[in-house]
Design a protein around this motif. Structure first.
Motif, PDB file in Angstrom:
ATOM      1  N   THR A  72      39.156  33.669  45.206  1.00  9.05           N
ATOM      2  CA  THR A  72      38.897  35.095  45.198  1.00  9.05           C
ATOM      3  C   THR A  72      39.188  35.657  43.811  1.00  9.05           C
ATOM      4  O   THR A  72      40.125  35.242  43.142  1.00  9.05           O
ATOM      5  CB  THR A  72      39.772  35.839  46.225  1.00  9.05           C
ATOM      6  OG1 THR A  72      41.154  35.661  45.883  1.00  9.05           O
ATOM      7  CG2 THR A  72      39.536  35.305  47.617  1.00  9.05           C
ATOM      8  N   ALA A  73      38.360  36.599  43.386  1.00  7.11           N
ATOM      9  CA  ALA A  73      38.553  37.226  42.084  1.00  7.11           C
ATOM     10  C   ALA A  73      38.094  38.687  42.181  1.00  7.11           C
ATOM     11  O   ALA A  73      36.922  38.967  42.002  1.00  7.11           O
ATOM     12  CB  ALA A  73      37.765  36.481  41.002  1.00  7.11           C
ATOM     13  N   PRO A  74      38.997  39.602  42.511  1.00  8.61           N
ATOM     14  CA  PRO A  74      40.429  39.402  42.686  1.00  8.61           C
ATOM     15  C   PRO A  74      40.785  39.181  44.156  1.00  8.61           C
ATOM     16  O   PRO A  74      39.922  39.221  45.029  1.00  8.61           O
ATOM     17  CB  PRO A  74      40.993  40.743  42.212  1.00  8.61           C
ATOM     18  CG  PRO A  74      39.948  41.731  42.695  1.00  8.61           C
ATOM     19  CD  PRO A  74      38.622  41.029  42.510  1.00  8.61           C
ATOM     20  N   LEU A  75      42.076  38.968  44.408  1.00 11.13           N
ATOM     21  CA  LEU A  75      42.570  38.915  45.776  1.00 11.13           C
ATOM     22  C   LEU A  75      42.379  40.274  46.444  1.00 11.13           C
ATOM     23  O   LEU A  75      42.614  41.313  45.833  1.00 11.13           O
ATOM     24  CB  LEU A  75      44.069  38.580  45.784  1.00 11.13           C
ATOM     25  CG  LEU A  75      44.469  37.127  45.549  1.00 11.13           C
ATOM     26  CD1 LEU A  75      45.944  37.063  45.202  1.00 11.13           C
ATOM     27  CD2 LEU A  75      44.186  36.288  46.779  1.00 11.13           C
ATOM     28  N   GLU A  76      41.959  40.263  47.682  1.00 11.99           N
ATOM     29  CA  GLU A  76      41.865  41.523  48.428  1.00 11.99           C
ATOM     30  C   GLU A  76      43.264  42.091  48.634  1.00 11.99           C
ATOM     31  O   GLU A  76      44.207  41.365  48.936  1.00 11.99           O
ATOM     32  CB  GLU A  76      41.182  41.292  49.775  1.00 11.99           C
ATOM     33  CG  GLU A  76      39.702  41.003  49.662  1.00 11.99           C
ATOM     34  CD  GLU A  76      39.022  40.972  51.015  1.00 11.99           C
ATOM     35  OE1 GLU A  76      39.262  41.892  51.818  1.00 11.99           O
ATOM     36  OE2 GLU A  76      38.256  40.016  51.265  1.00 11.99           O
ATOM     37  N   GLY A  77      43.387  43.398  48.460  1.00 13.27           N
ATOM     38  CA  GLY A  77      44.662  44.054  48.658  1.00 13.27           C
ATOM     39  C   GLY A  77      45.607  43.936  47.482  1.00 13.27           C
ATOM     40  O   GLY A  77      46.743  44.397  47.560  1.00 13.27           O
ATOM     41  N   ILE A  78      45.143  43.363  46.366  1.00 11.84           N
ATOM     42  CA  ILE A  78      46.017  43.173  45.213  1.00 11.84           C
ATOM     43  C   ILE A  78      46.168  44.461  44.411  1.00 11.84           C
ATOM     44  O   ILE A  78      47.090  44.623  43.616  1.00 11.84           O
ATOM     45  CB  ILE A  78      45.484  42.032  44.316  1.00 11.84           C
ATOM     46  CG1 ILE A  78      46.594  41.461  43.420  1.00 11.84           C
ATOM     47  CG2 ILE A  78      44.318  42.488  43.475  1.00 11.84           C
ATOM     48  CD1 ILE A  78      47.652  40.714  44.155  1.00 11.84           C
TER      49      ILE A  78
END
Length: 364
Positions: A72-78
């Protein structure tokens, strides 16, 4: 025949100066960002992209999952919208998409991952008006037959003079408020010492909790005190603005009325989070804080300020709508369906619990 070759690289072996000076680099393509990712327990995933004997760029993301690995790029919820490719030279949208497709196939063929999800600020579409995300179309992704979802956000370009930025603010909802805050003597202060970060984050988190309590919600996972403390420490001093607005209350006592965190870079910047105590909102500290942040970032050569969401109050700062595609690649279709089911179940459950809590608090 695939014209690209890919190599997994350990972040510790990267020439971060090359990456951070790339034309499309953002705050989320930096060593400081990956220090934060590791600090909160996630695994960075970096791939070099070669064409012939030349390295033409890098892919930066995260790897999650054990049985089925997800990139993932980016992580969900980051807490951010974008990441992905970081190229040494300019490439157009179709070539970016071609690289993503080739990378996904390489991941699947070599059993490195079964799913890849990417959001790329360089592939955003601008609009002057809002449309439903479900009706928005990305021409190049449609042509390349890549599956995607739309993520709507608001942003303002900081590559302008201060006069032009000011003229873009709405008069009644922004300019008036900034001028009022100034007349009341409010001042914006930047946290410049690492030893002051903990105290700043604690005040900011207290304000966030109050804001969320009024809405019957809780701070997001990316907005917990520990996460924000890790973020500020990792990005300090040159990639984060920690701002607080101070002023005298009705009794003449100096108070911290609002606080905010901004991630800064020459490319995409982010309004990470902002909050204020309700009792001080009549002093208009939030408008002053955002305006001063825009000025500071512009003067330091920043690019676009992504407000990271569609909250109505963000329209007052001269923002425009942007639609960022979330590209989705998978080896097994059922894996994508399972991911969607888990995600929808999580959010539906969270919403129901929030409604129950709000009802119980209202009917005490």
């Amino acid at each position: 025949m695939n014209i690209y070759n890919f190599r997994i690289i350990q972040p510790s072996s990267l020439d971060w100066e090359v990456i951070e000076n790339a034309y499309d680099s953002t705050c989320y393509h930096t060593k400081q960002w990956y220090d934060y990712i590791r600090k909160i327990g996630y695994q960075p995933f970096v791939v070099a992209i070669d064409r012939g004997n030349e390295t033409i760029g890098y892919f930066l993301g995260e790897k999650v999952g054990r049985i089925f690995s997800l990139i993932t790029a980016p992580l969900e919820g980051i807490g951010t919208y974008t990441q992905g490719l970081c190229m040494c030279q300019y490439i157009n949208a179709m070539e970016r998409i071609s690289i993503y497709k080739s990378l996904a196939q390489w991941l699947f063929d070599n059993s490195i991952a079964s799913y890849m999800q990417v959001e790329d600020w360089q592939l955003k579409y601008d609009r002057t008006d809002w449309i439903e995300e479900t009706t928005w179309q990305h021409v190049e992704l449609n042509e390349a037959k890549v599956q995607y979802e739309a993520r709507a956000t608001l942003y303002v370009s900081l590559n302008k003079s201060i006069e032009d930025l000011w003229s873009g603010l709405h008069y009644k909802s922004a300019k008036y408020s900034v001028n009022k805050a100034r007349k009341l003597g409010l001042q914006v202060e930047r946290i410049n010492k690492r030893e002051d970060i903990d105290a700043f984050v604690q005040v900011h988190y207290d304000q966030l909790k109050e804001v969320c309590a009024r809405k019957g919600t809780h701070p997001k996972k990316s907005q917990t005190a520990s996460r924000m403390r890790a973020l500020c420490n990792a990005l300090f001093p040159n990639r984060v603005f920690m701002l607080q607005v101070v002023g005298n209350d009705e009794d003449g006592n100096k108070q911290i009325m609002s606080t905010g965190i901004f991630c800064i870079d020459k490319g995409e910047c982010s309004y990470w989070t902002g909050a204020s105590y309700a009792r001080y909102q009549k002093y208009c500290p939030n408008e002053l804080m955002v305006w001063e942040a825009m000025k500071m970032m512009s003067e330091e050569g920043a690019g676009d300020l992504n407000f990271c969401g569609m909250a109505g109050y963000k329209l007052k700062f001269g923002t425009k709508y942007a639609y960022v595609p979330r590209m989705i690649f998978y080896k097994y279709r059922w894996l994508y369906r399972l991911k969607c089911l888990i995600k929808s179940t999580y959010y539906n459950t969270r919403t129901s619990l929030q409604k129950i809590k709000k009802y119980l608090l209202t009917n005490k």
